[in-house]
Design a protein around this motif. Structure first.
Motif: not given
Ligand code: MG
Ligand code: GDP
Length: 322
Positions: A189-191, A216-219, A233-235
Motif C-alpha cells: 500500500k505505502s509503496s 507495521h509502518t502505517t499506524t 486513504i492509506d490504511s
Molecule cells: Mg503501509
C-alpha cells in the motif's frame, strides 16, 4: 456559513485521527490541525468511531486554532467486525475501495479478498481488485486469478511498484476519486502511494523474513491528496476482515455468481438464507461457482453461525504465551 458569534464555519474532510486531535483537509485551507469543541466532545464520547478518515465536518477558527463544531451525515461507511461488540468503521464517504492482493511475499488469502468484497458490496461502495508485486508472481497463476474475478464483473488491475508496470492503467481508474486502500500488511500500500506521488511520502518497510507478514509502518489511516485529483486513504495493514456485521443474505448477495439468481427468489428483496433460499440451493449444487469462492463463502457463512469459536491461530497464540 456564519455562526451566531459571527465566525465562519468551513467544510473540511477528516484526513487523520490522532486520539485527541484531528488533521482536517480542504482544497482552500490544505491540511489543518483541529480539536473538538467541548460540547461535541461529550456528545461523541459514547461512540466508538465518532470521526473516521473521510468524514465531512464543519470547523471554525478560534484564537488561531481550528475547532470542529459539527459532524455531517455520511454518504457511506466501510465496516468490518471480527469480535463481539461494535463494528469498526474504517473510512467514510469514499468512491471506491481498492483491495490490494499480493500473491507472494506475503500471500493474500482468497478469504480476505472475498470478505473485503462482501463488506464493500454491503456498504454500497464499488471495489477495485488490485494485484500487486506483478514482478514476483508467475504469469499463469496470476492470469488465472485475474480471470476468476474479472469474469464475475470485478474491475481488476495488476501493478508492480518495482517495474512501474500497470501504474498508468491504475491511474486511469483512480483519477478524480477517493479510494480506500485495503490489504494485509506488506502487500504494498505505502509503496503504491510512493510510486503514485513520486515521492518518499510514506515509510515502507522491508518484509520481515521471520514472519513474511511485513512490519507495521502505517499506524492509522491517512488521507493523501495526489495529482490528477487522486485521493488515497492509506490504511494500516489489516490481518483479518471480519464480516460479523453482515447478514447471511447480504453475504450471499455479495457473490455475483449467486446474486444473478436473486430474481428467482420466492420473495423479492428478501434473503432470509433459510432452506428455501434459491441462492443457497445454487451454492449447494456447486455449479457456477469456483471451488475457492465456494469455500470462502461457506467459511463466511459458518463464521456467522459460530462467530466466537477458537481458531487454530488462537490456540497457537495461547501456547506461545504459556
Ligand atoms: Mg503501509
Ligand atoms: N518485488 C516487489 N516488492 C514490492 C512491490 N511493492 C512493494 N514491495 C515491497 O514490499 C514491502 C512492503 O511494502 P509496503 O508498501 O510497506 O506495504 P504496506 O504494508 O502494504 O504499506 C516493501 O519491502 C516493498 O519494497 C512490488 O511491486 N514488487
Amino acid at each position: 456559513m456564519t455562526t451566531s458569534t459571527g465566525r465562519v464555519k468551513e467544510f473540511f474532510t477528516i484526513a487523520r485521527v490522532f486520539g485527541a486531535f484531528y488533521d482536517l483537509y480542504s482544497p482552500e485551507r490544505g491540511r489543518q490541525r483541529a480539536v473538538l469543541r467541548g460540547k461535541l466532545r461529550t456528545l461523541v464520547s459514547k461512540e466508538r468511531h465518532p470521526f473516521v478518515v473521510g468524514d465531512s465536518v464543519l470547523a471554525e477558527e478560534s484564537g488561531g486554532e481550528w475547532v470542529i463544531s459539527e459532524k455531517l451525515p455520511r454518504k457511506n461507511e466501510l465496516l468490518r467486525k471480527s469480535k463481539e461488540g461494535d463494528a469498526q468503521v474504517l473510512c467514510a464517504n469514499v468512491d471506491q475501495i481498492a483491495v490490494l492482493v499480493s500473491l507472494r511475499n506475503p500471500e493474500t488469502k482468497d478469504g480476505f479478498l472475498d470478505r473485503c468484497l462482501a463488506s464493500a458490496y454491503s456498504a454500497g461502495i464499488p471495489a477495485l481488485i488490485l494485484f500487486t508485486k506483478k514482478d514476483l508472481v508467475d504469469e499463469t497463476v496470476l492470469a488465472n486469478r485475474i480471470e476468476s474475478y474479472s469474469n464475475l464483473g470485478y474491475d481488476v488491475v495488476t501493478v508492480s511498484c518495482k517495474t512501474g508496470e500497470g501504474i498508468p492503467d491504475l491511474v486511469s481508474k483512480i483519477s478524480g476519486k477517493t479510494t480506500f486502500l485495503a490489504g494485509n500488511s506488506g502487500v504494498g500500500k505505502s509503496s503504491l502511494v510512493n510510486v503514485l506521488s513520486e515521492k518518499e511520502l510514506q515509510r515502507t518497510s522491508e518484509v520481515s523474513f521471520s514472519t513474511r507478514k511485513g512490519k507495521h509502518t502505517t499506524t492509522n489511516s491517512n488521507f493523501l491528496i495526489l495529482e490528477k485529483d487522486i485521493i488515497l486513504i492509506d490504511s494500516p495493514g489489516i490481518k483479518e476482515w471480519g464480516i460479523l456485521h453482515l447478514t447471511k443474505g447480504e453475504i450471499l448477495l455479495s457473490f455475483p455468481e449467486l446474486n444473478r439468481f436473486k430474481e428467482e427468489c420466492m420473495e423479492p428483496d428478501c434473503c432470509r438464507a433459510d432452506l428455501s433460499c434459491r441462492l443457497l440451493q445454487v451454492l449447494e449444487s456447486r455449479e457456477g461457482i469456483r471451488e475457492e469462492r465456494r469455500k470462502s463463502l461457506e467459511s463466511m457463512l459458518a463464521s456467522l453461525d459460530n462467530p466466537f469459536r477458537i481458531t487454530r491461530r488462537d490456540h497457537l497464540k495461547n501456547e506461545s504465551l504459556s
